[in-house]
Design an enzyme around this catalytic site. Sequence first.
Site, mmCIF file in Angstrom:
data_model
loop_
_atom_site.group_PDB
_atom_site.id
_atom_site.type_symbol
_atom_site.label_atom_id
_atom_site.label_comp_id
_atom_site.label_asym_id
_atom_site.label_seq_id
_atom_site.Cartn_x
_atom_site.Cartn_y
_atom_site.Cartn_z
ATOM 1 N N GLU A 147 -53.235 16.271 -72.694
ATOM 2 C CA GLU A 147 -53.542 15.200 -71.753
ATOM 3 C C GLU A 147 -52.582 14.027 -71.915
ATOM 4 O O GLU A 147 -52.134 13.436 -70.928
ATOM 5 C CB GLU A 147 -54.993 14.726 -71.939
ATOM 6 C CG GLU A 147 -56.038 15.717 -71.496
ATOM 7 C CD GLU A 147 -55.964 16.018 -70.009
ATOM 8 O OE1 GLU A 147 -55.568 15.134 -69.239
ATOM 9 O OE2 GLU A 147 -56.295 17.149 -69.628
ATOM 10 N N HIS A 162 -49.246 18.883 -66.015
ATOM 11 C CA HIS A 162 -49.867 20.024 -66.687
ATOM 12 C C HIS A 162 -49.186 21.328 -66.287
ATOM 13 O O HIS A 162 -48.991 22.223 -67.118
ATOM 14 C CB HIS A 162 -51.347 20.102 -66.327
ATOM 15 C CG HIS A 162 -52.213 19.155 -67.095
ATOM 16 N ND1 HIS A 162 -52.227 19.082 -68.463
ATOM 17 C CD2 HIS A 162 -53.117 18.229 -66.662
ATOM 18 C CE1 HIS A 162 -53.102 18.173 -68.860
ATOM 19 N NE2 HIS A 162 -53.641 17.627 -67.783
ATOM 20 N N HIS A 202 -49.930 13.360 -62.835
ATOM 21 C CA HIS A 202 -50.535 13.843 -64.082
ATOM 22 C C HIS A 202 -50.835 15.342 -63.988
ATOM 23 O O HIS A 202 -50.502 16.114 -64.898
ATOM 24 C CB HIS A 202 -51.819 13.053 -64.354
ATOM 25 C CG HIS A 202 -52.660 13.615 -65.453
ATOM 26 N ND1 HIS A 202 -52.546 13.191 -66.760
ATOM 27 C CD2 HIS A 202 -53.621 14.576 -65.455
ATOM 28 C CE1 HIS A 202 -53.397 13.860 -67.510
ATOM 29 N NE2 HIS A 202 -54.064 14.710 -66.731
ATOM 30 N N GLU A 203 -51.452 15.772 -62.889
ATOM 31 C CA GLU A 203 -51.805 17.187 -62.742
ATOM 32 C C GLU A 203 -50.561 18.071 -62.660
ATOM 33 O O GLU A 203 -50.520 19.162 -63.236
ATOM 34 C CB GLU A 203 -52.688 17.383 -61.504
ATOM 35 C CG GLU A 203 -54.022 16.660 -61.551
ATOM 36 C CD GLU A 203 -54.887 17.089 -62.724
ATOM 37 O OE1 GLU A 203 -54.686 18.197 -63.263
ATOM 38 O OE2 GLU A 203 -55.771 16.309 -63.111
#
Length: 256
Positions: free
Chosen positions: A189, A134, A130-131
Site C-alpha cells: 500500500e 498496484h 494509487h490503484e
Amino acid sequence: MNRLRSLFLVAFALPVVSVAQIRLDPGLMQAGLEAISASTLTNTQVVDYSKQAIREMDAKNPIAPASDPYAQRLARIVARHKTVSGLPINYKVYKVPDVNAFATADGSVRVFKGLMDIMTDNELLAIMGHEIGHVINKDSRDAMKSALRRSAVRNAVASQSGSLGQLSRSQLGGLADQMLGASFSRKQETEADDYGYSFLKQNGYSVMALATSFEKLAKLSGGGGGKVTAILSSHPDSQARAKRVRDRAKRDGLAR
C-alpha cells in the site's frame, strides 16, 4: 490450500465501508495450485486468474453503462490514462453505494458509486493513480506468492503432532498468519501511495488530492483504530498516509 480457493480478490481495495470479495471457480483454482508454487508463479498466470476474477465480479455487480452519468464522469477523468506504461487500463463503475475501488493484475480498475459520490475529480484521479500503482508494481503476483508460502508453512506445521501443530491449527495460528499477510500488504500500500503521488506529479495534477482523499477516508472510518487494529489492518492508517503525502509535498515545494 482451502483458504487459497477464496484468496484471490484483489486485495488492494480501499479499507472503508466494505471490501469486495471474489471466489474463483474451485476446480480452476485447484488445478492452478497443483501446477504452480510460490517459486514458479508467473505474472501471466496471475493475469489469467485476474481475468476470471474480474469476469465474476462484473457479473455480480451492476455496471454503469456508457450512457450513465457516473460512467461518463469516470471516462472524462481518466481520458488521458487509458494506457499506462504500455498496459491498457480497463475502467468501470459499479453502481453500488460502497466506498471502495480496486485493481486487478490484468489492468482492470473498478470504482464504486459510493466512492465517486464523496470524492472530487482530482481525488478520484489520485485514487486511480494509487490503484494503477498496484497493477504496475505487480502486487497481485507478489501477494499470491506470499500467500502460497504462508499456506505451505502452516500446512506443514499443522500436519505435525504435539503442541506446535495444535497451535497452528488454533485461532492463534490464524491470527499470526493474518498479521504476516497484513504486514506484507501494508508495504504494498505504501509503495502504491508513492506511485500515486508520482503519477499526479508527472501528469501535472495536484499531489494534495491524494492527501485530501485519504483524509476523507479517515473521517469515514472514524479516524482509525487502536494499536491492535493498526497491527491487523491490511492498509496503513488513512490519516497517517495523508500526513506522509503532505510532508512529501512540502519537501518537494508543492505545499506549504
